[in-house]
Design a protein around this motif. Structure first.
Motif, PDB file in Angstrom:
ATOM      1  N   ILE A 137       0.844  -1.204   0.000  1.00 48.21           N
ATOM      2  CA  ILE A 137       0.000   0.000   0.000  1.00 48.21           C
ATOM      3  C   ILE A 137       0.874   1.247   0.000  1.00 48.21           C
ATOM      4  O   ILE A 137       0.599   2.227  -0.687  1.00 48.21           O
ATOM      5  CB  ILE A 137      -0.925   0.007   1.239  1.00 48.21           C
ATOM      6  CG1 ILE A 137      -1.920  -1.150   1.151  1.00 48.21           C
ATOM      7  CG2 ILE A 137      -1.658   1.329   1.366  1.00 48.21           C
ATOM      8  CD1 ILE A 137      -2.727  -1.339   2.411  1.00 48.21           C
ATOM      9  N   VAL A 138       1.957   1.203   0.797  1.00 47.77           N
ATOM     10  CA  VAL A 138       2.799   2.388   0.953  1.00 47.77           C
ATOM     11  C   VAL A 138       3.732   2.568  -0.245  1.00 47.77           C
ATOM     12  O   VAL A 138       4.213   3.661  -0.507  1.00 47.77           O
ATOM     13  CB  VAL A 138       3.573   2.268   2.283  1.00 47.77           C
ATOM     14  CG1 VAL A 138       4.590   3.350   2.419  1.00 47.77           C
ATOM     15  CG2 VAL A 138       2.604   2.330   3.451  1.00 47.77           C
ATOM     16  N   SER A 139       3.966   1.493  -0.997  1.00 51.69           N
ATOM     17  CA  SER A 139       4.880   1.576  -2.137  1.00 51.69           C
ATOM     18  C   SER A 139       4.267   2.433  -3.243  1.00 51.69           C
ATOM     19  O   SER A 139       3.100   2.812  -3.155  1.00 51.69           O
ATOM     20  CB  SER A 139       5.147   0.169  -2.669  1.00 51.69           C
ATOM     21  OG  SER A 139       4.045  -0.242  -3.440  1.00 51.69           O
ATOM     22  N   PRO A 140       5.036   2.733  -4.290  1.00 51.79           N
ATOM     23  CA  PRO A 140       4.489   3.572  -5.364  1.00 51.79           C
ATOM     24  C   PRO A 140       3.190   3.024  -5.964  1.00 51.79           C
ATOM     25  O   PRO A 140       2.414   3.776  -6.544  1.00 51.79           O
ATOM     26  CB  PRO A 140       5.606   3.589  -6.398  1.00 51.79           C
ATOM     27  CG  PRO A 140       6.838   3.361  -5.621  1.00 51.79           C
ATOM     28  CD  PRO A 140       6.467   2.469  -4.484  1.00 51.79           C
ATOM     29  N   LEU A 141       2.937   1.737  -5.806  1.00 55.54           N
ATOM     30  CA  LEU A 141       1.681   1.188  -6.331  1.00 55.54           C
ATOM     31  C   LEU A 141       0.479   1.866  -5.691  1.00 55.54           C
ATOM     32  O   LEU A 141      -0.603   1.924  -6.275  1.00 55.54           O
ATOM     33  CB  LEU A 141       1.619  -0.316  -6.067  1.00 55.54           C
ATOM     34  CG  LEU A 141       2.641  -1.168  -6.806  1.00 55.54           C
ATOM     35  CD1 LEU A 141       2.508  -2.621  -6.396  1.00 55.54           C
ATOM     36  CD2 LEU A 141       2.453  -1.029  -8.309  1.00 55.54           C
ATOM     37  N   GLY A 142       0.683   2.370  -4.465  1.00 57.60           N
ATOM     38  CA  GLY A 142      -0.411   3.045  -3.781  1.00 57.60           C
ATOM     39  C   GLY A 142      -0.954   4.233  -4.557  1.00 57.60           C
ATOM     40  O   GLY A 142      -2.129   4.593  -4.419  1.00 57.60           O
ATOM     41  N   TYR A 143      -0.112   4.835  -5.405  1.00 58.77           N
ATOM     42  CA  TYR A 143      -0.565   6.015  -6.154  1.00 58.77           C
ATOM     43  C   TYR A 143      -1.759   5.709  -7.038  1.00 58.77           C
ATOM     44  O   TYR A 143      -2.519   6.603  -7.387  1.00 58.77           O
ATOM     45  CB  TYR A 143       0.579   6.566  -7.012  1.00 58.77           C
ATOM     46  CG  TYR A 143       1.566   7.374  -6.218  1.00 58.77           C
ATOM     47  CD1 TYR A 143       2.545   6.749  -5.466  1.00 58.77           C
ATOM     48  CD2 TYR A 143       1.511   8.758  -6.197  1.00 58.77           C
ATOM     49  CE1 TYR A 143       3.433   7.462  -4.720  1.00 58.77           C
ATOM     50  CE2 TYR A 143       2.407   9.486  -5.450  1.00 58.77           C
ATOM     51  CZ  TYR A 143       3.364   8.845  -4.716  1.00 58.77           C
ATOM     52  OH  TYR A 143       4.249   9.559  -3.959  1.00 58.77           O
ATOM     53  N   LEU A 144      -1.887   4.418  -7.399  1.00 59.56           N
ATOM     54  CA  LEU A 144      -2.985   4.078  -8.299  1.00 59.56           C
ATOM     55  C   LEU A 144      -4.339   4.223  -7.608  1.00 59.56           C
ATOM     56  O   LEU A 144      -5.359   4.325  -8.277  1.00 59.56           O
ATOM     57  CB  LEU A 144      -2.798   2.654  -8.819  1.00 59.56           C
ATOM     58  CG  LEU A 144      -1.541   2.490  -9.682  1.00 59.56           C
ATOM     59  CD1 LEU A 144      -1.325   1.044 -10.046  1.00 59.56           C
ATOM     60  CD2 LEU A 144      -1.641   3.335 -10.945  1.00 59.56           C
TER      61      LEU A 144
END
Lengths: 486, 512
Positions: A462-469
Motif C-alpha cells: 500500500i505504501v509503495s508507489p503502487l499506492g498512487y494508483l
C-alpha cells in the motif's frame, strides 16, 4: 422519526456493542481457552460493522434528535478505525504467546470492540455530550488495554499514567464543554455554531466566555490526539504498553480523535475559524518540531514511533488549519495513509525478538537487519522513507495533500515552516535506515509469524508507489466525506 | 508515434531492478548489464526517431492516473540529449562496478537500475508533480549507494547529501503547489507559457533556485558534493557527476527561465555573482587537493558555474553552450572518475602523492587519461571546448566583467588538471607497488573507449548535438526575450540575433 430509522443509522455501533457484550459472556464462561475463538469472532464483528456502514449508517443524516450524525465523514473514519482495530486484534496472539508473563486473555478483543464502539460515537457525535460519552468509552477501554500485562511493571505504569493524564484531559474537555454550554445555551453542534456566528468574539463578557470554552475544548482534544503541548503522556504510554496495544493506540484512537477534532472545529465552531486556526497552527508546528527534535535522541524504537506519531499528527493538523473542504479531505487522506505506515512499522517491531522470543526494543538491535532479514529491513525502510514523506512512497502523497490544502487556503508561512521542520524529521527516519543498511549485523531475530509477515507485506505494498494508483478513488471518497461537513 | 517508448525505457530498468533483488550476484550483474544495454538501444532508437525541427514535444504520453496529477511524459531536444547521456553512461557504470563491488551485489545493481529509472523519468516528465517525484526519489538510491558501498566516511556523506538536497527541494515543492493552484494546471508545457505576476515570480524563482542551486551545485551550497563524491564508489561518482548534477541545470532550463522570465532577468546578478565566485574559488581549492576524487569534484563545481552563467545569458550561444558543457562535463568528469577508479582498484588509495610515473608502466592508461584531462581543460577538438566557448561568448554579451572572471577559470582549470596529470602520470615510479600496477584490462578499455569516442565526436562535429536543441532554444528565447537584460558589451553587428545569422555563428564556433 421512529426508532427503527435511528437504530439503522447507528447500526455499526449497535453491532459492535451487542457483539462485545455477547463475546464478554463467552469469555466469562469459556475462560482463557476461548481466546482464539473470541479473537476471530471479534474480527468478524468488526467486519460486520464495516458492512453495516453501507446504507443509512453512512448517509442517513441526523439520528436521535440531532445527537448523532450518520454521514460519509463518519463512515470513512469508521472504516479506518475498524481496520486498525482488527489488525490490533490479529497481531496480538503471537506476541502474547511468545512473551514471558501474561498470556492473552479473551478480554483483549472485547476491550478493543468496546473501544471501537466508543470511537465510532466520537466521529459521529453531533452533540458535545455524545462526544464526551464516546470519548470516555474509548478511553476507559484503552486504560485497561495499556496495563494489560499485569505482571509487567512498565505496562502497569503505562496504564496508570494514561489514566491519570487522560482523566485530566477529560476534565479539561468537560470544563470547556460546560463553558460552551453556559455561553451558548446548547450542546448541539448546530446551535453552538449559530451562537458563535452571532457573537462577534471581541469585547464583551459573553464573547470572552465563548472564547474560553473554545480554548478548553481544543486543549482537551489536543490531549487525545497527543499534539504538543499536551503530548507528554505519549512516549511513556507507547513504550510501556504491550506492542499490539501500542500499535492500536497509534492508529485507531488517533483517527477517532482527529475526526472528532475536525468535526468540532468545522461543525460546531466553524464560524470561529479565525480563533481556532491560531491554536491549530501552533499545535501543528509545535508537534512537527518537537516530534522531530525529541525523536533524534531516542534509543527505544517504540518511543521513537511515539514521537513519530506526534510529528505526524502535526502534519494532519496542517490540513485542518486550512479549514476548507479540501483541507478536511486532506486530513482524512493523511490519516488513511498514516494508518498503513504506522501499523506496518509496529508489525515490524513485533518481529524484533531474540532467540528465546523475548521482545527487543532497542534501535541498536536493528543493526545490519538488511543482511539477516532483507525482506523485513526493506519493509521497515519503506515505512520510514514513507513517514519521512520522501517520494515515490505513498507517505509523500499524504503530505502533498495537506500542504496542497494549506497553500490553497493561502497559508504560505505555515506551509514553508512545516516543510522546513519536516527535514529535521527526515533525519531520524534516516537513522533507522542507516542502522539497518549501513551498520554491521548485531545478531539476528527469531523467525516471524506468517500472518504477520503477510500483513507487513500488504502494508508495504500500500505504501509503495503502487499506492498512487488508488489516489483517484481515495480523493473522490475523502472529498465526498469532507463535503458532508460543509 | 504512439508506441510508448518512454514508458518502456522506464519499465525495463524498473523490472530489472526488482528482479535483481531476487538473484545471485553474478546473475544480477548480467541482468543489470542487459537491462542497461537494452535501454541504451532504446535510447539510440529514440534519438534516431526524434524529429529534429518537428513538434516541440515528441513521444508524448498521457494517462490521468493520479487524480491531481497525471502520468505525462514527453521530451524536447534538451531532454532527449540528457536522456541519451544517461542511458549511455549507465552500462559503463555497471561495467565499472563489475569487480570493484563484491558485497551485496544484487542490492547494488538494483539501486543503480532504480537510479536510472528516476533519472530518465525526471527528464521525461511533463507533469509538475511527476517531475518532483522522480527528481526527489533519486535521493533514496543514491543515499543507499553512498552509505552502503562508500568509503570510510560514507555515513556522514550520505546524510549530508540527503538532507541538503531535501531541504532545497521542499521549498521548491511549496512553490509547485502554489503554481499548480494558481494556474489550475500541472502540465509543464502549459506552465511554461503561463505568466505569473513579476512579484510572485521572484518568490517562486527563489524557491526553485533553492532546490536547483543545491543540486547544481552552486557556491556556497556545494559542500555536499566533494564529500559525496569522495565517499561514493566509482560508479556512484560517475552517475553523480555525469547525470545527477545535470538535474539542476535542466531545472533552470525547464522551469526557472521559461516560467519566470522577469524574475530570472531581475536576479541575473545573483546567479552571475555566485557563479563567478564559484569558478575562481573552487578552482583554487581544486589546486591544493591531495585526493584525486576531491580535485575532480571541485572541478565539477567550477564547470557547473560555467553552465549557470551560460543559461542566464539570455541568448542562444549562452544557452546552447550551457547544454553542451553539461553534456561534455557529464562525459568527461564521468571518464575522469573512471580513470581514478582504475588506479584505485589497483592501489586502494586516492592520494595523489602515492602515485607517479604511470606513463612508464601503464601507457594506454596514460594516453586515455591525457585525453580526458585535455577535454576537461577545454582543448579545441574536445567536447568541453565547444560548450565553454559558446557559454562564455554568450555571457560576454551580457556582462563583460563576469565573462572575464569566469574565463580565468579555464586557465586555472588547465593549471589544476595538468598539475594532477604531471604528479600522477609523469616523473619517476615512486614505489614497487606502483611499478607492479598493470595496464588497462580489456574490460576497462571497453569502458573508457566509448566515452573517448563521444568526447571527440562532440568536439569535432558538435552539430549532431546542437541540432536537436536549436528549435527549443528559439522557442525559449522567444519566451524570455521580453525580459532580456541589457548587455554591457555593446555589440556592433545588429541589435539581435536572427535565426539565419545564428546558424552561421555555430558554424564558426565549431570551426575553431
Amino acid at each position: 422519526m421512529d426508532y427503527a430509522a435511528n437504530l439503522a443509522m447507528t447500526l455499526p455501533e449497535v453491532v459492535l456493542g451487542l457483539g462485545a457484550i455477547a463475546l464478554m459472556l463467552v469469555a466469562a464462561w469459556g475462560g482463557p481457552a476461548s481466546t482464539k475463538a473470541v479473537s476471530w469472532t471479534a474480527v468478524a464483528v468488526l467486519a460486520g460493522a464495516c458492512v453495516a456502514l453501507v446504507g443509512p449508517a453512512s448517509s442517513g443524516g441526523q439520528a436521535f434528535y440531532g445527537l448523532y450524525r450518520a454521514d460519509s465523514f463518519a463512515a470513512f473514519s469508521k472504516v479506518l478505525i475498524y481496520v486498525a482495530a482488527a489488525v490490533a486484534i490479529v497481531m496480538a496472539p503471537d506476541f502474547f504467546r511468545r512473551t514471558a508473563g501474561d498470556n492473552l486473555r479473551p478480554e483483549y478483543p472485547v476491550l478493543i470492540l468496546l473501544s471501537a464502539a466508543g470511537m465510532g460515537m466520537m466521529v459521529s457525535a453531533a452533540d458535545l455530550l455524545t462526544l464526551y460519552v464516546g470519548l470516555e468509552l474509548q478511553s476507559l477501554a484503552a486504560y485497561v488495554l495499556a496495563s494489560f500485562m499485569r505482571q509487567d511493571q512498565r505496562s502497569a505504569e503505562a496504564g496508570l499514567k494514561y489514566f491519570v493524564l487522560g482523566a485530566l484531559a477529560s476534565g479539561i474537555l468537560l470544563y470547556g464543554i460546560s463553558l460552551v454550554y453556559g455561553f451558548t445555551g446548547s450542546t448541539l453542534f448546530d446551535e453552538i455554531a449559530g451562537a458563535y456566528a452571532a457573537a462577534p468574539l471581541t469585547g464583551d463578557a459573553k464573547s470572552t466566555g465563548l472564547l474560553f470554552g473554545l480554548v478548553f475544548v481544543f486543549a482537551g482534544i489536543a490531549f487525545k490526539i497527543s499534539a504538543v503541548p499536551f503530548h507528554m503522556w505519549t512516549p511513556d504510554v507507547y513504550e510501556g504498553a504491550p506492542t499490539p496495544v501500542t500499535a492500536f493506540f497509534a492508529s485507531a484512537p488517533k483517527v477517532a480523535a482527529i475526526g472528532l477534532g475536525v468535526r468540532v472545529a468545522v461543525e460546531a465552531m466553524g464560524p470561529a475559524e479565525g480563533q481556532w486556526r491560531q491554536i491549530v497552527i501552533f499545535a501543528a508546528l509545535a508537534s512537527i518540531l518537537l516530534g522531530a527534535v525529541a525523536a533524534i535522541g531516542q534509543q527505544n524504537i517504540k518511543r521513537l514511533l511515539a514521537y513519530s506519531s506526534i510529528n505526524n499528527v502535526g502534519f494532519a493538523l496542517i490540513g485542518l488549519a486550512a479549514g476548507t473542504q479540501e483541507g478536511v479531505a486532506s486530513v482524512l487522506t493523511y490519516m488513511a495513509i498514516y494508518i498503513a505506515m504506522t501499523l506496518g512499522s509496529f508489525l515490524v517491531v513485533l518481529q524484533m525478538r531474540d532467540a528465546d522470543g523475548q521482545p527487543i526494543e532497542t534501535i541498536a538491535s536493528l543493526a545490519g537487519l538488511s543482511r539477516t532479514r532483507p525482506g523485513l529491513a526493506a519493509a521497515l525502510a519503506i515505512f520510514m522513507f514513507s513517514l519521512a514523506g520522501i517520494p515515490p512512497l505513498f507517505g509523500f502523497y499524504a503530505k502533498f495533500a495537506v500542504f496542497y490544502a494549506a497553500v490553497q487556503a493561502g497559508l504560505f508561512p505555515l506551509a514553508v515552516v512545516g516543510v522546513v521542520f519536516s527535514v529535521i524529521g527526515a533525519y531520524y527516519y534516516l537513522r533507522l535506515v542507516k542502522t539497518m543498511y549501513f551498520d554491521e549485523p548485531a545478531g539476528t531475530f527469531g523467525e516471524g509469524d506468517r500472518l504477520e509477515g503477510g500483513l507487513i507485506a500488504a502494508a508495504a505494498v500500500i505504501v509503495s508507489p503502487l499506492g498512487y494508483l488508488v489516489i483517484p478513488a481515495l480523493s473522490a471518497w475523502t472529498l465526498a466525506a469532507a463535503a458532508s461537513l460543509f | 508515434m504512439s508506441f510508448p517508448i518512454l514508458s518502456l525505457m522506464l519499465a525495463i530498468p524498473a523490472a530489472a531492478a526488482v528482479a535483481c533483488l531476487f538473484l545471485s550476484a553474478s546473475a544480477a550483474r548480467w541482468t543489470a548489464l542487459a537491462a542497461t544495454l537494452a535501454n541504451l538501444a532504446l535510447g539510440v532508437v529514440l534519438w534516431l526517431s526524434y524529429d529534429v525541427g518537428g513538434a516541440q514535444w515528441q513521444f508524448v504520453e498521457y494517462a490521468p492516473l493520479f487524480g491531481r496529477f497525471g502520468w505525462a511524459l514527453g521530451i524536447d531536444g534538451y531532454a532527449l540529449l540528457l536522456i541519451v547521456l544517461s542511458v549511455f553512461l549507465m552500462p559503463i557504470c555497471i561495467g565499472a562496478s563489475w569487480q570493484a563491488i563484491e558485497k551485496r551485489v544484487p542490492e547494488y545493481m538494483s539501486a543503480f537500475l532504480f537510479t536510472e529509472v528516476l533519472m530518465i523519468g525526471t527528464f521525461a516528465a511533463q507533469d509538475l508533480f511527476l517531475f518532483y517525484i522522480f527528481f526527489e526519489a533519486g535521493l533514496i538510491p543514491m543515499f543507499l549507494i553512498i552509505g552502503i558501498w562508500g568509503g570510510a566516511n560514507r555515513i556522514y556523506a550520505s546524510y549530508k547529501f540527503f538532507l541538503y538536497t531535501l531541504l532545497g527541494s521542499l521549498l521548491m515543492f511549496i512553490a509547485m503547489l502554489y503554481m499548480s493552484i494558481t494556474a489550475a494546471t500541472t502540465s509543464i508545457p502549459a506552465l511554461m507559457n503561463y505568466d505569473f505576476p513579476p512579484q510572485v515570480q521572484t518568490w517562486l524563482w527563489l524557491a526553485f533556485f533553492a532546490s536547483f542551486a543545491v543540486k547544481m551545485p552552486m557556491w556556497p551550497v556545494h559542500t555536499w558534493l566533494p564529500d559525496a563524491h569522495v565517499q561514493a564508489p566509482t560508479a556512484g561518482s560517475v552517475i553523480l557527476a555525469g547525470v545527477l548534477l545535470k538535474l539542476g541545470g535542466y531545472g533552470f532550463l525547464r522551469f526557472s527561465l521559461p516560467m519566470f522570465p522577469e524574475a530570472s532577468a531581475q536576479l541575473v546578478w545573483l546567479v552571475f555573482g555566485l557563479s563567478a565566485v564559484a569558478v575562481i574559488y573552487t578552482s583554487l581549492v581544486a589546486l591544493v587537493q591531495s585526493d584525486m576524487k576531491k580535485l575532480i569534484a571541485y572541478s565539477s563545481v567550477a564547470h557547473m558555474a560555467i553552465v549557470t552563467i551560460g543559461l542566464f545569458a539570455f541568448n542562444a550561444q549562452g544557452i546552447e553552450g550551457a547544454m553542451m558543457v553539461m553534456l561534455g562535463h557529464g562525459l568527461v568528469s564521468g571518464a575522469l572518475f573512471l580513470c581514478v577508479g582504475v588506479i584505485y582498484d589497483r592501489l586502494h588509495t586516492r592520494e595523489i602523492s602515492r602515485y607517479g610515473g604511470l606513463a612508464i608502466n601503464m601507457p594506454r592508461y596514460a594516453l586515455l587519461f591525457l585525453l580526458f584531462t585535455m577535454a576537461s581543460i577545454g582543448l579545441p577538438g574536445t567536447s568541453n571546448f565547444v560548450g565553454e566557448i559558446l557559454s562564455l561568448m554568450g555571457t560576454y554579451q551580457v556582462s563583460t566583467t563576469v565573462a572575464l572572471l569566469c574565463t580565468t577559470g579555464i586557465i586555472l582549470g588547465a593549471a589544476y588538471m595538468l598539475y594532477l596529470y604531471r604528479r600522477v602520470v609523469f616523473g619517476e615510479i615512486k614505489s614497487e607497488e606502483v611499478a607492479a600496477m598493470s595496464d588497462l584490462s580489456p574490460r576497462e578499455l571497453w569502458l573508457l573507449a566509448p566515452i573517448a569516442a563521444a568526447v571527440l565526436w562532440m568536439g569535432v562535429y558538435p552539430e549532431s548535438f546542437l541540432a536537436p536543441m536549436r528549435k527549443d532554444t528559439q522557442i525559449l528565447l522567444a519566451r524570455i526575450d521580453r525580459a532580456r537584460p541589457a548587455g554591457d558589451s555593446l555589440p556592433t553587428t545588429g541589435t539581435g540575433i536572427v535565426p539565419a545569422a545564428h546558424a552561421e555563428t555555430h558554424a564558426q564556433g565549431s570551426a575553431h
